[in-house]
Design an enzyme around this catalytic site. Structure first.
Site, mmCIF file in Angstrom:
data_model
loop_
_atom_site.group_PDB
_atom_site.id
_atom_site.type_symbol
_atom_site.label_atom_id
_atom_site.label_comp_id
_atom_site.label_asym_id
_atom_site.label_seq_id
_atom_site.Cartn_x
_atom_site.Cartn_y
_atom_site.Cartn_z
ATOM 1 N N SER A 40 30.530 36.391 43.886
ATOM 2 C CA SER A 40 30.912 36.424 42.849
ATOM 3 C C SER A 40 32.229 37.219 42.529
ATOM 4 O O SER A 40 32.181 37.875 43.359
ATOM 5 C CB SER A 40 30.022 36.833 41.880
ATOM 6 O OG SER A 40 30.506 36.465 40.593
ATOM 7 N N SER A 41 33.112 36.577 41.683
ATOM 8 C CA SER A 41 34.449 37.661 41.739
ATOM 9 C C SER A 41 34.409 38.501 41.078
ATOM 10 O O SER A 41 35.164 39.416 40.777
ATOM 11 C CB SER A 41 35.381 36.661 40.135
ATOM 12 O OG SER A 41 34.653 36.156 38.547
ATOM 13 N N CYS A 42 32.926 39.569 39.740
ATOM 14 C CA CYS A 42 32.977 40.298 39.586
ATOM 15 C C CYS A 42 32.262 41.264 40.796
ATOM 16 O O CYS A 42 32.360 42.569 40.651
ATOM 17 C CB CYS A 42 31.625 40.637 38.717
ATOM 18 S SG CYS A 42 29.910 40.185 39.862
ATOM 19 N N TYR A 92 24.908 44.100 40.074
ATOM 20 C CA TYR A 92 25.145 42.516 41.011
ATOM 21 C C TYR A 92 26.175 42.572 41.832
ATOM 22 O O TYR A 92 26.337 41.804 43.124
ATOM 23 C CB TYR A 92 24.974 41.734 40.094
ATOM 24 C CG TYR A 92 25.221 39.793 40.211
ATOM 25 C CD1 TYR A 92 26.624 39.972 39.741
ATOM 26 C CD2 TYR A 92 24.829 39.350 40.283
ATOM 27 C CE1 TYR A 92 26.768 38.502 39.349
ATOM 28 C CE2 TYR A 92 24.793 37.745 40.636
ATOM 29 C CZ TYR A 92 26.062 37.922 40.138
ATOM 30 O OH TYR A 92 25.944 36.294 39.929
ATOM 31 N N LYS A 140 26.262 41.633 45.922
ATOM 32 C CA LYS A 140 26.747 41.184 46.404
ATOM 33 C C LYS A 140 28.216 40.864 47.359
ATOM 34 O O LYS A 140 27.602 40.447 48.547
ATOM 35 C CB LYS A 140 28.027 40.208 45.427
ATOM 36 C CG LYS A 140 26.462 39.155 44.212
ATOM 37 C CD LYS A 140 26.377 38.320 45.221
ATOM 38 C CE LYS A 140 25.509 36.959 43.655
ATOM 39 N NZ LYS A 140 24.779 35.780 44.337
ATOM 40 N N HIS A 157 24.749 32.709 30.585
ATOM 41 C CA HIS A 157 26.965 33.230 30.583
ATOM 42 C C HIS A 157 27.696 32.673 28.782
ATOM 43 O O HIS A 157 27.257 31.883 28.080
ATOM 44 C CB HIS A 157 27.340 32.981 31.245
ATOM 45 C CG HIS A 157 27.183 32.884 32.915
ATOM 46 N ND1 HIS A 157 25.863 32.588 33.939
ATOM 47 C CD2 HIS A 157 27.630 34.621 33.190
ATOM 48 C CE1 HIS A 157 26.122 33.215 34.677
ATOM 49 N NE2 HIS A 157 26.805 34.229 34.019
#
Ligand SMILES: NC(=O)C1=CN([C@@H]2O[C@H](COP(=O)(O)OP(=O)(O)OC[C@H]3O[C@@H](n4cnc5c(N)ncnc54)[C@H](OP(=O)(O)O)[C@@H]3O)[C@@H](O)[C@H]2O)C=CC1
Ligand SMILES: C[C@H]1O[C@H](OP(=O)(O)OP(=O)(O)OC[C@H]2O[C@@H](n3cnc4c(=O)[nH]c(N)nc43)[C@H](O)[C@@H]2O)[C@@H](O)[C@@H](O)C1=O
Length: 319
Positions: free
Chosen positions: A109-111, A138, A142, A181
């Site tokens: 994920s971009s996070c 999270y 990842k 989301h």
């Protein structure tokens, strides 16, 4: 190109991404796809996962299974978002490595990128600074998955690759207002408010953060591209390279739905990362780019939402 008869296991095949990947692989001519529901195979169970992978011996595994949620779910359940995602991905990655899986596609994920990294985010910014607190749990899970796949590439020279999707949306998304989301939440809120006589809609935060949105059908095509090609690097951002403010998103969705009431911003709710626009040039140079523009994707998703109201009420909306 991957042989169309290769056995491909899509972990999380009923989810928004997993189901889109299944559709896209079938459309691309793949005939030997397998999947298990979480009731049939709990991916947190290492023994069960190893048993399944060693028996089925898939050529490719696409990991679209995870504990997934929006900003509030991440903020409220840090332990589950860390531990369940570590268990799921680590069980799959380790079993894939030990049982001869040829290609593993991990979805991050971009996070995973630092909260205040320069924008747009390049893959090399990983681990250069601290994370966004609302989803660092999270994100750390990842990041571990990305590094595990990178280690297997480095040490064993295997085709394990990590794709970092931006915020995704589309059919079979989660429309539960507490755990979803922002995009599906807005579609549902504006729709229900319109149906109730254009009552006011309450949205979270200030509306000033910016987000990039990729339609899940484009994401699925990026996965098909990664199945059919040996990508030279271990990590690729997957997005559109364009972002909007949450306020602009709200106005767009309000217009698509046809809601004419007031929008109220609840400043008690977190904004999260101010911006996380990704640099998508590396995957573009490798040969893949998105096709579905945001307005078109929102219209398609709203149509799907309207056509699946009753089913959603039984399954996801009711949570
Ligand atoms: N949605 C988004 O905006 C983004 C998603 N991603 C990533 O994409 C991937 C898919 O996300 P998305 O499709 O949105 O998520 P969904 O919640 O729609 O799907 C997740 C899937 O994971 C499966 N799953 C969860 N826990 C378990 C478990 N213990 N055992 C077996 N299966 C399990 C579920 O299976 P079942 O239905 O059978 O219970 C479900 O189908 C994830 O890795 C996520 O991190 C990355 C960036 C953005
Ligand atoms: C994919 C990505 O998704 C998560 O990060 P996020 O992008 O911050 O998540 P989000 O989509 O929930 O919020 C985006 C913005 O939108 C605002 N917002 C307004 N009104 C609503 C609303 O009604 N619901 C929600 N959920 N958000 C709202 C909200 O306040 C925030 O400013 C993590 O899983 C992260 O780990 C991750 O990978």
């Amino acid at each position: 190109m991957m042989d169309k008869k290769s056995k491909i296991y899509i972990a999380g095949h009923r989810g928004m991404v997993g189901s889109a990947v299944w559709r896209a692989l079938e459309a691309d001519g793949f005939t030997n796809l397998i999947g298990k529901t979480s009731a049939e195979l709990d991916l947190r169970d290492q023994v069960a996962v190893t048993q399944f992978i060693s028996t089925e011996k898939p050529v490719v595994i696409i990991d679209a299974a995870a504990r997934v949620g929006g900003i509030l779910a991440n903020n409220d359940y840090p332990y589950q978002f860390l531990m369940e995602n570590l268990q799921i991905q680590n069980n799959l990655i380790d079993a894939a490595h030990k049982h001869g899986v040829q290609k593993f596609i991990f979805l991050g994920s971009s996070c995973i990128y630092p909260k205040f990294a320069p924008q747009p985010l390049k893959e090399e910014y990983l681990l250069t600074d601290s994370l966004e607190p609302t989803n660092e749990w999270y994100a750390i899970a990842k990041i571990t998955g990305v590094k595990a796949c990178e280690a297997i590439r480095k040490q064993y020279n295997k085709d394990f690759v990590s794709l970092m999707p931006t915020n995704l949306y589309g059919s079979y998304d989660n429309f539960d207002l507490k755990t979803s989301h922002v995009l599906p939440a807005m579609l549902r809120k504006f729709h229900e408010a319109k149906e109730n006589g254009n009552t006011a809609v309450t949205l979270w935060g200030s509306g000033t953060p910016m987000r990039e949105f990729l339609c899940v059908d484009d994401m699925a095509e990026a996965v098909v591209f990664a199945v059919n090609n040996v990508l030279p690097e271990h990590l690729y951002n997957v997005g559109t390279g364009k972002d909007v403010t949450i306020k602009e998103l709200a106005e767009t969705i309000q217009n698509v739905v046809g809601h004419t009431g007031e929008i109220i911003w609840d400043s008690e709710k977190p904004d999260g990362t101010p911006r996380k626009l990704m640099d998508v040039s590396k995957l573009k140079h490798a040969g893949w780019a998105y096709k579905i523009e945001l307005l078109e994707g929102i219209k398609q998703t709203y149509t799907w939402f309207l056509e699946n109201q009753t089913e959603l009420k039984q399954v996801k909306l009711s949570k």
